[in-house]
Structure formats: structure tokens, C-alpha cells
Design a protein around this motif. Structure first.
Motif, mmCIF file in Angstrom:
data_model
loop_
_atom_site.group_PDB
_atom_site.id
_atom_site.type_symbol
_atom_site.label_atom_id
_atom_site.label_comp_id
_atom_site.label_asym_id
_atom_site.label_seq_id
_atom_site.Cartn_x
_atom_site.Cartn_y
_atom_site.Cartn_z
ATOM 1 N N ASP A 75 -31.714 -46.024 -27.242
ATOM 2 C CA ASP A 75 -31.516 -45.946 -28.691
ATOM 3 C C ASP A 75 -31.364 -44.514 -29.184
ATOM 4 O O ASP A 75 -31.197 -44.285 -30.379
ATOM 5 N N GLY A 76 -31.460 -43.527 -28.296
ATOM 6 C CA GLY A 76 -31.279 -42.132 -28.664
ATOM 7 C C GLY A 76 -32.338 -41.615 -29.616
ATOM 8 O O GLY A 76 -32.036 -40.901 -30.560
ATOM 9 N N GLU A 77 -33.590 -41.971 -29.343
ATOM 10 C CA GLU A 77 -34.676 -41.495 -30.193
ATOM 11 C C GLU A 77 -34.968 -40.034 -29.893
ATOM 12 O O GLU A 77 -34.844 -39.580 -28.760
ATOM 13 N N SER A 78 -35.387 -39.314 -30.910
ATOM 14 C CA SER A 78 -35.665 -37.891 -30.762
ATOM 15 C C SER A 78 -36.854 -37.662 -29.843
ATOM 16 O O SER A 78 -37.896 -38.319 -29.974
ATOM 17 N N ALA A 79 -36.709 -36.740 -28.913
ATOM 18 C CA ALA A 79 -37.811 -36.350 -28.036
ATOM 19 C C ALA A 79 -38.706 -35.374 -28.793
ATOM 20 O O ALA A 79 -38.260 -34.691 -29.714
ATOM 21 N N SER A 114 -35.212 -42.142 -18.309
ATOM 22 C CA SER A 114 -34.088 -42.339 -17.388
ATOM 23 C C SER A 114 -32.766 -42.038 -18.093
ATOM 24 O O SER A 114 -31.724 -41.940 -17.456
ATOM 25 N N GLN A 115 -32.820 -41.890 -19.428
ATOM 26 C CA GLN A 115 -31.626 -41.525 -20.188
ATOM 27 C C GLN A 115 -32.001 -40.410 -21.161
ATOM 28 O O GLN A 115 -32.726 -40.622 -22.120
ATOM 29 N N VAL A 116 -31.509 -39.201 -20.880
ATOM 30 C CA VAL A 116 -31.788 -38.036 -21.714
ATOM 31 C C VAL A 116 -30.455 -37.407 -22.109
ATOM 32 O O VAL A 116 -29.605 -37.162 -21.263
ATOM 33 N N ASP A 117 -30.289 -37.186 -23.408
ATOM 34 C CA ASP A 117 -29.093 -36.526 -23.929
ATOM 35 C C ASP A 117 -29.508 -35.213 -24.579
ATOM 36 O O ASP A 117 -30.463 -35.184 -25.354
ATOM 37 N N VAL A 118 -28.798 -34.145 -24.254
ATOM 38 C CA VAL A 118 -29.092 -32.829 -24.815
ATOM 39 C C VAL A 118 -27.823 -32.318 -25.487
ATOM 40 O O VAL A 118 -26.771 -32.236 -24.860
ATOM 41 N N GLN A 119 -27.947 -31.994 -26.779
ATOM 42 C CA GLN A 119 -26.807 -31.469 -27.535
ATOM 43 C C GLN A 119 -27.078 -30.016 -27.893
ATOM 44 O O GLN A 119 -28.158 -29.680 -28.362
ATOM 45 N N ILE A 120 -26.087 -29.164 -27.652
ATOM 46 C CA ILE A 120 -26.221 -27.724 -27.860
ATOM 47 C C ILE A 120 -25.140 -27.254 -28.825
ATOM 48 O O ILE A 120 -23.972 -27.637 -28.703
ATOM 49 N N SER A 143 -26.369 -41.724 -5.565
ATOM 50 C CA SER A 143 -26.086 -42.869 -4.712
ATOM 51 C C SER A 143 -24.580 -42.968 -4.594
ATOM 52 O O SER A 143 -23.852 -42.571 -5.492
ATOM 53 N N HIS A 144 -24.132 -43.492 -3.502
ATOM 54 C CA HIS A 144 -22.688 -43.602 -3.303
ATOM 55 C C HIS A 144 -22.193 -44.997 -3.631
ATOM 56 O O HIS A 144 -21.035 -45.302 -3.449
ATOM 57 N N GLY A 145 -23.073 -45.851 -4.144
ATOM 58 C CA GLY A 145 -22.670 -47.180 -4.567
ATOM 59 C C GLY A 145 -21.999 -47.112 -5.921
ATOM 60 O O GLY A 145 -21.931 -46.081 -6.559
ATOM 61 N N THR A 146 -21.504 -48.249 -6.374
ATOM 62 C CA THR A 146 -20.862 -48.282 -7.680
ATOM 63 C C THR A 146 -21.563 -49.273 -8.590
ATOM 64 O O THR A 146 -20.930 -49.940 -9.396
ATOM 65 N N HIS A 147 -22.884 -49.369 -8.483
ATOM 66 C CA HIS A 147 -23.649 -50.271 -9.324
ATOM 67 C C HIS A 147 -23.543 -49.837 -10.776
ATOM 68 O O HIS A 147 -23.849 -48.719 -11.120
ATOM 69 N N THR A 148 -23.071 -50.728 -11.624
ATOM 70 C CA THR A 148 -22.975 -50.428 -13.044
ATOM 71 C C THR A 148 -23.535 -51.569 -13.881
ATOM 72 O O THR A 148 -23.185 -51.728 -15.029
ATOM 73 N N GLY A 149 -24.380 -52.352 -13.308
ATOM 74 C CA GLY A 149 -24.929 -53.514 -14.007
ATOM 75 C C GLY A 149 -26.083 -53.164 -14.910
ATOM 76 O O GLY A 149 -26.355 -52.004 -15.192
ATOM 77 N N PRO A 150 -26.793 -54.185 -15.402
ATOM 78 C CA PRO A 150 -27.934 -53.958 -16.281
ATOM 79 C C PRO A 150 -28.982 -53.093 -15.582
ATOM 80 O O PRO A 150 -29.190 -53.199 -14.388
ATOM 81 N N GLY A 151 -29.601 -52.230 -16.345
ATOM 82 C CA GLY A 151 -30.618 -51.351 -15.777
ATOM 83 C C GLY A 151 -30.042 -50.038 -15.273
ATOM 84 O O GLY A 151 -30.763 -49.146 -14.877
ATOM 85 N N CYS A 152 -28.730 -49.917 -15.282
ATOM 86 C CA CYS A 152 -28.089 -48.685 -14.851
ATOM 87 C C CYS A 152 -27.734 -47.892 -16.103
ATOM 88 O O CYS A 152 -26.966 -48.358 -16.936
ATOM 89 N N GLY A 153 -28.306 -46.700 -16.265
ATOM 90 C CA GLY A 153 -28.117 -45.907 -17.472
ATOM 91 C C GLY A 153 -26.712 -45.355 -17.605
ATOM 92 O O GLY A 153 -25.946 -45.274 -16.646
ATOM 93 N N VAL A 154 -26.374 -44.944 -18.811
ATOM 94 C CA VAL A 154 -25.063 -44.381 -19.103
ATOM 95 C C VAL A 154 -24.827 -43.116 -18.288
ATOM 96 O O VAL A 154 -23.734 -42.900 -17.758
#
Length: 171
Positions: A75-79, A114-120, A143-154
Motif C-alpha cells: 500500500d506504499g505506507e510511509s516508513a 519485502s517491498q521498499v520504495d525510495v524516492q529521491i 533467483s533465476h526462475g520467473t515466478h511472478t505469482g501471488p506473494g511475489c513483490g513488484v
């Protein structure tokens, strides 16, 4: 700001020849001067922001509070940003072939890291640059797999996409 960078990528500034910035070393880490009481129950992490001058002229840079925004979770909540422990770059001249690094300490719910966004948004010679975003996460493993299902962060999906694009070019 059209697409995010992945933590570790360099972002070059077209308007300032040779100047580039990167967000890197995103890792779980305790602050050096102790935890802030306001961060009770949260997990601390650190991130570095490095500004490098590969150009031919000196740039005066500022990278301080208000120019850095850290968001966690889907949800992109502020850290929580621990300004007391963080080290900024305030009015520093970066000469050609030199770097300056800011170290930020922040905290958030462990499940959201597991999902951190930093804007500068860097200030160069009293002029504001455009904002740029880096996506990453604590505990992401290569990882060299291509898992993109649920639980895999952006951030993980972006990493897989960029790696696949690079591999296509090497064939």
C-alpha cells in the motif's frame, strides 16, 4: 519519473552532465546511536544514496530531509525515518571523479519490508532535479526462475524483467 529503478541502479541526470545517483545497500540494520522510541515494534533497515560526479565540473549538492521519501509494503505506507541516526549530504561540493553518500535509517512493519520504495529529489547548485524512484525490498534473493505469482513483490518482478531483457541482448 516514468519507470522505477531497481535498488542498485544508477540514474543519470541529463541536465547535469556526468552527475548520477543511486540507491543501494538496502538491508536490515540497527541504527548506530540506538533505536528511537517512536519506532517501537518496527524493524529497522538502512539504505545508502550515493551521488557520483563523472563530469568535468564541480557540483554543489544537497540531499537532506524532505528530499527523500521511503515507502513500504504493497500500500506504499510511509516508513518511519530516523533523522537522528541518518547521515545526509548538506551543501557538499562533489568534484569530478568523486562521490558523496548519505546513509538513511528507517523502520517499518517487518511484514511490509519485502517491498521498499525510495524516492529521491536531489538539489544541485540550488536547482531542483526531477524525482526518481527505486524499488527493492529486504530479504529479496536473486533467483533465476520467473515466478511472478501471488506473494511475489513488484521489486522482484521488476528485477526478473530487467534480467530477462539483459539476457535477450546477450544471446
Amino acid at each position: 519519473m516514468c519507470e522505477p529503478n531497481v535498488v542498485g541502479d544508477w540514474q543519470e541526470y541529463d541536465e547535469h552532465a556526468g552527475l548520477r545517483v543511486r540507491v543501494h545497500r538496502l538491508e536490515q540494520s540497527e541504527p548506530p546511536r540506538g533505536r528511537d522510541d517512536a519506532a517501537e515494534g518496527l524493524t529497522y533497515f538502512s539504505v545508502r544514496v550515493t551521488v557520483e560526479n563523472r563530469g568535468e565540473r564541480t557540483y554543489g549538492i544537497h540531499l537532506e530531509d524532505g528530499q527523500i521519501d521511503v515507502r513500504v509494503g504493497p500500500d506504499g505506507e510511509s516508513a518511519f525515518l530516523d533523522w537522528r541516526n541518518s547521515q545526509f549530504v548538506e551543501g557538499f561540493d562533489v568534484y569530478p571523479l568523486r562521490r558523496a553518500t548519505a546513509v538513511l535509517y528507517a523502520a517499518g512493519p517487518e511484514a511490509a519490508l519485502s517491498q521498499v520504495d525510495v524516492q529521491i529529489q536531489l538539489r544541485v547548485d540550488e536547482e531542483w532535479t526531477g524525482r526518481h524512484l527505486w524499488a527493492g525490498g529486504i530479504g529479496l534473493h536473486e533467483s533465476h526462475g520467473t515466478h511472478t505469482g501471488p506473494g511475489c513483490g513488484v521489486a522482484h518482478q521488476v528485477s526478473i524483467f530487467l534480467r530477462d531483457q539483459a539476457e535477450e541482448g546477450t544471446a
